[in-house]
Design a protein around this motif. Structure first.
Motif, short mmCIF file in Angstrom:
data_model
loop_
_atom_site.label_atom_id
_atom_site.label_comp_id
_atom_site.label_asym_id
_atom_site.label_seq_id
_atom_site.Cartn_x
_atom_site.Cartn_y
_atom_site.Cartn_z
N ARG A 29 -3.73 5.55 -7.71
CA ARG A 29 -3.50 4.22 -8.57
C ARG A 29 -4.75 4.59 -9.75
N CYS A 153 -3.57 -1.67 4.83
CA CYS A 153 -4.27 -0.59 4.98
C CYS A 153 -4.11 0.08 6.48
N ARG A 173 -3.63 3.79 7.19
CA ARG A 173 -3.05 4.86 6.42
C ARG A 173 -4.48 5.00 5.30
N ASP A 184 -13.68 -3.65 8.58
CA ASP A 184 -12.59 -2.97 9.46
C ASP A 184 -12.89 -2.87 10.95
N HIS A 214 -12.14 7.75 2.24
CA HIS A 214 -12.46 8.13 0.80
C HIS A 214 -13.37 7.16 0.50
N TYR A 216 -15.07 5.67 -3.45
CA TYR A 216 -14.82 5.64 -4.74
C TYR A 216 -15.86 5.71 -5.83
O1 LIG Z 1 -8.65 -3.40 5.52
C1 LIG Z 1 -8.70 -2.54 4.59
C2 LIG Z 1 -7.90 -2.90 3.38
C3 LIG Z 1 -8.20 -2.04 2.26
N1 LIG Z 1 -9.21 -0.85 2.56
C4 LIG Z 1 -9.10 0.00 1.28
C5 LIG Z 1 -8.68 1.09 1.61
C6 LIG Z 1 -8.40 1.51 0.15
O2 LIG Z 1 -9.35 2.25 -0.62
C7 LIG Z 1 -7.83 0.38 -0.59
C8 LIG Z 1 -6.49 -0.10 -0.83
O3 LIG Z 1 -5.93 0.55 -1.89
P1 LIG Z 1 -4.55 1.49 -1.73
O4 LIG Z 1 -4.39 2.55 -0.66
O5 LIG Z 1 -3.41 0.37 -1.50
O6 LIG Z 1 -4.42 1.98 -3.23
O7 LIG Z 1 -8.58 -0.70 0.15
C9 LIG Z 1 -9.61 -0.59 3.55
O8 LIG Z 1 -10.57 0.33 3.53
N2 LIG Z 1 -9.58 -1.55 4.71
#
Ligand SMILES: O=c1ccn([C@H]2C[C@H](O)[C@@H](COP(=O)(O)O)O2)c(=O)[nH]1
Length: 332
Positions: A29, A153, A173, A184, A214, A216
């Motif tokens: 993204r 997530c 995921r 979390d 990951h 950022y």
């Molecule tokens: O409970 C959560 C919600 C979100 N994210 C992080 C994972 C991703 O870095 C980001 C969501 O981005 P997408 O994977 O939807 O692009 O937020 C978490 O680590 N835990």
């Protein structure tokens, strides 16, 4: 599988692993990041969910607020954005959160006969060996929403009663190994502990299983500071009372709402006068302190002094200026 005694050691090790040994560098993204895929670890003592790194400055009050937000089945943005001002970025309509509001999926019956939580609990009571005790979170339909800002997530949480202990696996995921993982793992292990109390069995092991783990790119500098800082503080995280906690959670959340809306203030006497066990009174004391920080009032010394040392540490580390003021004032 990598195994850790507590979340503090897991966090530091995973952060180091992803930061220094990433397998992929990419831009999902458009966000530059480094990652490992198919990432799993185990925590032997899931109640030990505190992260004490001084540079990381974890917000324990947000962590409690978020998991209690889940438990109340709430998806409202106004509640959670009071504790974290970044939350509105994930809301499509400025009113609710969809993917991140796990509670409305797990603890709200949504017109069905019973919530997922209740179904899983009933199943485990009937069939303690069950392999069906899954709380489902991610829903395929989330991908059909154009430009969805908030796709769950977490895929789900699975409970197992094995050797008469309650084990749990969280399946995600995607997990941000620097930020998201802190709240979390805090929330999921709290949910595990609560289910163990409901079933009257001891908490077992916690497994964290992630598609992509990951970091950022904009967090890189902060991550290096955290990795360079030795963990000096160590505390024992308090354990949830063995009794049925739901009445106390409801009482706590009724006070929480009044504090958040600034309708009441609570000093230590007021907190002690509630009907909750000391474990929940401590969390109420944290909410009372957060109200003072949020609305720029002086922290009430009686409340701070009665916090457990672990919570004093978290408040002092996250909001040092507010605590310095408190100490100066007390010497006047
Ligand atoms: O409970 C959560 C919600 C979100 N994210 C992080 C994972 C991703 O870095 C980001 C969501 O981005 P997408 O994977 O939807 O692009 O937020 C978490 O680590 N835990």
């Amino acid at each position: 599988m990598s195994t850790y005694e507590n979340f503090d050691s897991a966090y530091m090790s995973v952060l180091n692993d992803i930061y220094n040994h990433a397998d992929f560098f990419n831009q999902p993204r458009g966000f530059q990041s480094r990652e490992k895929i198919a990432y799993h670890f185990r925590i032997n003592q899931p109640v030990q969910r505190g992260i004490y790194n001084q540079k990381r400055k974890c917000n324990i009050i947000f962590n409690f607020a978020e998991v209690l937000w889940y438990l109340t089945g709430n998806n409202r943005l106004d509640y959670i954005s009071y504790y974290n001002k970044k939350m509105p970025d994930y809301s499509m309509d400025g009113r609710i959160l969809t993917g991140t509001a796990y509670g409305s999926k797990l603890f709200n019956d949504k017109g069905q006969q019973s919530s997922q939580w209740q179904n899983v609990k009933d199943l485990l009571i009937k069939d303690p060996d069950s392999k069906r005790a899954v709380l489902q979170i991610f829903d395929g339909s989330e991908l059909a929403i154009p430009n969805n800002l908030d796709v769950s997530c977490t895929l789900g949480l699975q409970f197992f009663i094995r050797d008469n202990h309650l084990d749990m696996i969280a399946y995600m995921r995607a997990n941000d190994a620097f930020r998201g993982i802190v709240s979390d793992v805090f929330s999921f292990t709290f949910i595990q502990e609560l289910m163990a109390r409901e079933l009257h069995i001891p908490v077992g092991k916690y497994y964290h299983s992630v598609g992509t783990m990951h970091i950022y790119e904009p967090d890189n500098l902060w991550v290096t500071h955290v990795l360079e800082t030795p963990n000096e503080a160590q505390f024992k995280f308090p354990e949830m009372p063995l009794e049925n906690n739901w009445d106390m959670i409801q009482e706590l959340m009724a006070y929480e709402e009044k504090l958040r809306k600034n309708d009441i203030m609570m000093d230590w006497q007021a907190i002690l006068a509630t009907h909750m066990a000391p474990y929940w009174q401590q969390i109420l004391a944290l909410f009372s302190i957060y109200q003072m920080i949020h609305y720029n009032k002086k922290i009430d010394r009686t409340v701070f002094d009665h916090l457990l040392p672990i919570y004093q540490y978290f408040v002092r580390n996250k909001w040092p200026k507010h605590v310095v003021n408190l100490e100066v004032d007390s010497n006047e």
